[in-house]
Design a protein around this motif. Sequence first.
Motif, PDB file in Angstrom:
ATOM      1  N   ILE A 163       0.845  -1.188   0.000  1.00 31.41           N
ATOM      2  CA  ILE A 163       0.000   0.000   0.000  1.00 31.41           C
ATOM      3  C   ILE A 163       0.878   1.235   0.000  1.00 31.41           C
ATOM      4  CG2 ILE A 163      -1.819   1.238   1.210  1.00 31.41           C
ATOM      5  CD1 ILE A 163      -2.510  -1.394   2.641  1.00 31.41           C
ATOM      6  N   SER A 164       0.546   2.169  -0.859  1.00 28.51           N
ATOM      7  CA  SER A 164       1.259   3.446  -0.876  1.00 28.51           C
ATOM      8  C   SER A 164       0.258   4.567  -0.605  1.00 28.51           C
ATOM      9  CB  SER A 164       1.973   3.670  -2.214  1.00 28.51           C
ATOM     10  OG  SER A 164       1.042   3.679  -3.276  1.00 28.51           O
ATOM     11  N   GLN A 165       0.761   5.610   0.005  1.00 28.15           N
ATOM     12  CA  GLN A 165      -0.061   6.772   0.291  1.00 28.15           C
ATOM     13  C   GLN A 165       0.650   8.030  -0.162  1.00 28.15           C
ATOM     14  OE1 GLN A 165      -1.557   5.229   4.628  1.00 28.15           O
ATOM     15  NE2 GLN A 165      -2.153   7.327   4.124  1.00 28.15           N
ATOM     16  N   LYS A 166      -0.158   8.985  -0.644  1.00 25.05           N
ATOM     17  CA  LYS A 166       0.366  10.292  -1.007  1.00 25.05           C
ATOM     18  C   LYS A 166      -0.532  11.370  -0.458  1.00 25.05           C
ATOM     19  CE  LYS A 166       2.370   9.073  -5.516  1.00 25.05           C
ATOM     20  NZ  LYS A 166       2.279   9.342  -6.970  1.00 25.05           N
ATOM     21  N   PRO A 167      -0.005  12.458   0.049  1.00 28.02           N
ATOM     22  CA  PRO A 167       1.409  12.677   0.314  1.00 28.02           C
ATOM     23  C   PRO A 167       1.844  11.939   1.583  1.00 28.02           C
ATOM     24  CG  PRO A 167       0.148  14.518   1.137  1.00 28.02           C
ATOM     25  CD  PRO A 167      -0.839  13.584   0.484  1.00 28.02           C
ATOM     26  N   SER A 168       3.122  11.847   1.804  1.00 27.95           N
ATOM     27  CA  SER A 168       3.605  11.214   3.029  1.00 27.95           C
ATOM     28  C   SER A 168       3.452  12.150   4.226  1.00 27.95           C
ATOM     29  CB  SER A 168       5.064  10.790   2.877  1.00 27.95           C
ATOM     30  OG  SER A 168       5.858  11.926   2.574  1.00 27.95           O
ATOM     31  N   ARG A 169       3.557  13.437   3.947  1.00 27.80           N
ATOM     32  CA  ARG A 169       3.337  14.439   4.977  1.00 27.80           C
ATOM     33  C   ARG A 169       2.983  15.758   4.335  1.00 27.80           C
ATOM     34  NH1 ARG A 169       7.241  14.918   8.962  1.00 27.80           N
ATOM     35  NH2 ARG A 169       7.734  12.717   8.759  1.00 27.80           N
ATOM     36  N   GLY A 177       1.115   5.772   5.977  1.00 28.63           N
ATOM     37  CA  GLY A 177       0.531   6.901   6.683  1.00 28.63           C
ATOM     38  C   GLY A 177       0.840   8.238   6.042  1.00 28.63           C
ATOM     39  N   THR A 178      -0.041   9.196   6.280  1.00 31.58           N
ATOM     40  CA  THR A 178       0.142  10.586   5.864  1.00 31.58           C
ATOM     41  C   THR A 178       0.140  11.434   7.124  1.00 31.58           C
ATOM     42  OG1 THR A 178      -0.937  10.300   3.713  1.00 31.58           O
ATOM     43  CG2 THR A 178      -0.858  12.540   4.617  1.00 31.58           C
ATOM     44  N   ARG A 179       1.252  12.093   7.360  1.00 26.14           N
ATOM     45  CA  ARG A 179       1.400  12.906   8.580  1.00 26.14           C
ATOM     46  C   ARG A 179       0.967  14.326   8.254  1.00 26.14           C
ATOM     47  NH1 ARG A 179       4.648  11.602  13.206  1.00 26.14           N
ATOM     48  NH2 ARG A 179       5.385   9.795  12.037  1.00 26.14           N
ATOM     49  N   LEU A 180      -0.148  14.750   8.816  1.00 23.17           N
ATOM     50  CA  LEU A 180      -0.736  16.056   8.523  1.00 23.17           C
ATOM     51  C   LEU A 180      -0.585  16.991   9.713  1.00 23.17           C
ATOM     52  CD1 LEU A 180      -2.559  18.042   6.916  1.00 23.17           C
ATOM     53  CD2 LEU A 180      -4.526  16.820   7.852  1.00 23.17           C
TER      54      LEU A 180
END
Lengths: 114, 120
Positions: free
Chosen positions: A4-10, A108-111
């Motif tokens: 699994i990939s997520q965008k953006p990472s942060r 995860g995406t760090r917001l």
Amino acid sequence: SAVISQKPSRDICQRGTSLTIQCQVDSQVTMMFWYRQQPGQSLTLIATANQGSEATYESGFVIDKFPISRPNLTFSTLTVSNMSPEDSSIYLCSVPGQGGDTQYFGPGTRLTVL
Amino acid sequence: AQKVTQAQTEISVVEKEDVTLDCVYETRDTTYYLFWYKQPPSGELVFLIRRNSFDEQNEISGRYSWNFQKSTSSFNFTITASQVVDSAVYFCALSEAHPAGGTSYGKLTFGQGTILTVHP
């Protein structure tokens, strides 16, 4: 196993704006889940995204604040709308293992919302 | 409703000590799944183990072992001879069985997590 990939990472965003997070899986899955992890806290399920139907939201989460799209069996987006500093969290997507072995999580995406 | 309780918020040990992380759960489902995940400082979730509710056999994997006791609704995790690299947040989680049956899992309910710090 599923990758699994997520965008953006942060990302660092301003109050009142919106951010769309993408989740891509390397295999077709029926169910995808979106979780939130507030700083120093555990993971809380936001919603279940099913392809071809509306997402199912958990108590305390609403579609206007966290709209979700699921256009196909390998992709989903989560939008965090009209952000406030309280939305600062890690957002993770996950999918169940096809062989019934585990539940896979994206990185995860760090917001951060200022 | 499902609930997972990890009573230990933080544990601090010295390297080579054994450490046990407690997990107690509540569910009305007769079929469910229990998980342990590790979250190092980098933030990703690392899967450690999954256990079915109908399989109470304990499991050992290297320095890790798990004790599942249905009678007390507990699923405890022991690290033997701890190492500095074991320092992380550890989450216990509970999953309902997939609504349509089969081998896929439903949504996860997580415990609050236990912060483990292993000092050299």
